[in-house]
Design a protein around this motif. Structure first.
Motif, PDB file in Angstrom:
ATOM      1  N   UNK A  35       0.748  -1.201  -0.442  1.00 34.09           N
ATOM      2  CA  UNK A  35      -0.255  -0.338  -0.294  1.00 34.09           C
ATOM      3  C   UNK A  35       1.303   1.395   0.163  1.00 34.09           C
ATOM      4  N   UNK A  36       2.378   0.913  -0.804  1.00 37.02           N
ATOM      5  CA  UNK A  36       3.081   2.359  -0.479  1.00 37.02           C
ATOM      6  C   UNK A  36       3.031   2.940  -1.821  1.00 37.02           C
ATOM      7  N   UNK A  37       2.986   4.093  -1.881  1.00 39.18           N
ATOM      8  CA  UNK A  37       3.103   5.766  -3.282  1.00 39.18           C
ATOM      9  C   UNK A  37       4.152   5.418  -3.792  1.00 39.18           C
ATOM     10  N   UNK A  38       4.890   5.684  -4.575  1.00 37.56           N
ATOM     11  CA  UNK A  38       6.098   5.483  -4.828  1.00 37.56           C
ATOM     12  C   UNK A  38       7.064   6.431  -4.245  1.00 37.56           C
ATOM     13  N   UNK A  39       6.679   7.573  -3.817  1.00 38.63           N
ATOM     14  CA  UNK A  39       7.151   9.551  -3.525  1.00 38.63           C
ATOM     15  C   UNK A  39       7.626   8.370  -2.129  1.00 38.63           C
ATOM     16  N   UNK A  40       6.280   7.747  -1.204  1.00 39.99           N
ATOM     17  CA  UNK A  40       6.466   7.275   0.875  1.00 39.99           C
ATOM     18  C   UNK A  40       7.834   6.199   0.268  1.00 39.99           C
ATOM     19  N   UNK A  45      13.276   3.886   1.704  1.00 44.30           N
ATOM     20  CA  UNK A  45      14.532   3.618   1.190  1.00 44.30           C
ATOM     21  C   UNK A  45      15.620   5.141   0.777  1.00 44.30           C
ATOM     22  N   UNK A  46      15.842   5.810   0.523  1.00 44.42           N
ATOM     23  CA  UNK A  46      16.494   7.195  -0.017  1.00 44.42           C
ATOM     24  C   UNK A  46      16.455   7.070  -1.512  1.00 44.42           C
ATOM     25  N   UNK A  47      15.213   7.341  -1.969  1.00 42.53           N
ATOM     26  CA  UNK A  47      15.452   7.447  -3.495  1.00 42.53           C
ATOM     27  C   UNK A  47      14.303   8.393  -3.787  1.00 42.53           C
ATOM     28  N   UNK A  48      14.418   8.476  -4.720  1.00 42.28           N
ATOM     29  CA  UNK A  48      13.642   9.542  -5.318  1.00 42.28           C
ATOM     30  C   UNK A  48      12.244   8.738  -6.053  1.00 42.28           C
ATOM     31  N   UNK A  49      11.011   9.150  -6.282  1.00 42.00           N
ATOM     32  CA  UNK A  49       9.986   8.340  -7.082  1.00 42.00           C
ATOM     33  C   UNK A  49      10.593   8.944  -8.588  1.00 42.00           C
ATOM     34  N   UNK A  50      11.025   8.652  -8.981  1.00 37.59           N
ATOM     35  CA  UNK A  50      11.103   8.437 -10.674  1.00 37.59           C
ATOM     36  C   UNK A  50      12.386   7.495 -10.101  1.00 37.59           C
ATOM     37  N   UNK A  51      13.088   7.999  -8.830  1.00 35.66           N
ATOM     38  CA  UNK A  51      14.043   6.700  -9.452  1.00 35.66           C
ATOM     39  C   UNK A  51      13.276   4.901  -8.748  1.00 35.66           C
ATOM     40  N   UNK A  52      12.965   5.332  -7.819  1.00 36.30           N
ATOM     41  CA  UNK A  52      11.846   3.761  -7.684  1.00 36.30           C
ATOM     42  C   UNK A  52      11.064   3.959  -9.272  1.00 36.30           C
ATOM     43  N   UNK A  53      10.341   4.851  -9.532  1.00 40.92           N
ATOM     44  CA  UNK A  53      10.131   3.991 -11.434  1.00 40.92           C
ATOM     45  C   UNK A  53      10.861   3.464 -12.073  1.00 40.92           C
ATOM     46  N   UNK A  54      12.289   4.305 -12.165  1.00 35.82           N
ATOM     47  CA  UNK A  54      13.114   3.233 -13.564  1.00 35.82           C
ATOM     48  C   UNK A  54      13.029   2.117 -12.791  1.00 35.82           C
ATOM     49  N   UNK A  55      13.536   1.860 -11.292  1.00 35.60           N
ATOM     50  CA  UNK A  55      13.697   0.223 -10.608  1.00 35.60           C
ATOM     51  C   UNK A  55      12.475  -0.619 -10.496  1.00 35.60           C
TER      52      UNK A  55
END
Length: 279
Positions: A35-40, A45-55
């Motif tokens: 239930x976590x949004x990318x930003x949260x 984890x110490x990363x931006x939402x855009x980096x999570x999206x790239x992962x």
């Protein structure tokens, strides 16, 4: 391999690279289940939402540390961590992946190096210094990813049956204090330890040699479990795997002459000990 192909890689692995896509889908599935949004999730984890999206889209290679943190945070039960090794391999640039795969499966591996200590022999500190010197500059995360991938290659030393390995290294390479005095000392000490393995022979090519068969540059010879003999050579960002018998045989003959011209393994270990004494 010989002149450290991974050092010259640029950018991230190509989009959709196999294991990265699989890992990304699993990461997204566990994130949504939590239930976590990318930003949260990124902030935790110490990363931006855009980096999570790239992962998640397989466009960027996550670090081993991120995978460990994500697995625990998302309660993935070790599923993400189980992919850590294959994800790390994806960090190799495309032109090096075939060579890295063959290297890991080799029953014999023979290396001639002219510019850097081979990645298989590097300490973590030396490897980090090498990547930090790359131009254009790599960001810190990419440096750590490359270091992790390089250390992964060294698992070849713990394989059994142990592959037969030999390294011929130019004296100038051993004298170059990459990373500073402490890193230099640690690297020489590592080579002495590695050279004690019964399946490893390390030789030094002295600067004073008048006859030298290796002036055309570094290369690696590989023999696979299936008995196939392959040669690998590279320059800058270009590399080539030779599978045809004629060029491979020529490099095998060249390597034999290079080994004959270098110091013996025993003399080489004494030489490296002498270098340590000068530091």
């Amino acid at each position: 391999m010989g002149s450290d192909a991974e050092t010259e890689a640029t950018g991230s692995p190509e989009p959709g690279s196999g294991i990265l896509r699989v890992f990304g889908r699993q990461l997204k599935r566990f994130r949504l289940r939590a239930g976590l949004e990318r930003g949260e999730f990124g902030s935790r984890t110490g990363y931006s939402a855009s980096t999570i999206a790239a992962f998640e889209q397989g466009r960027r290679t996550p670090s081993p540390r991120f995978i460990d943190v994500a697995d625990e945070l998302l309660d993935a039960g070790g599923i993400l961590q189980e992919m850590k090794e294959e994800v790390a391999k994806a960090q190799f640039p495309a032109f090096f992946r075939d060579a890295a795969r063959l290297e890991a499966e080799a029953v014999e591996l023979h290396v001639y190096d002219t510019h850097l200590i081979n990645g298989l022999l590097q300490t973590e500190e030396y490897a980090r210094a090498v990547f930090a010197m790359r131009r254009p500059l790599l960001d810190e995360e990419t440096i750590e990813q490359r270091v992790a991938a390089r250390m992964l290659r060294q698992r070849i030393f713990s394989q059994w049956p142990a592959p037969l390995m030999s390294f011929v290294i130019e004296e100038a390479v051993l004298r170059r204090p990459i990373g500073g005095p402490e890193v230099h000392r640690g690297q020489l000490e590592q080579m002495l330890l590695t050279g004690q393995n019964r399946n490893v022979e390390i030789q030094v090519m002295p600067l004073q040699r008048e006859d030298h068969a290796g002036l055309a540059g570094p290369f690696t010879l590989i023999e696979t479990r299936a008995g196939q003999r392959i040669a690998y050579a590279e320059v800058q960002k270009s590399s080539h795997l030779y599978t045809e018998r004629t060029p491979v045989r020529e490099l095998e003959a060249q390597y034999g002459i290079i080994r004959a011209q270098a110091l013996t393994p025993r003399e080489s270990m004494a030489f490296i000990e002498g270098l340590l004494g000068e530091l």
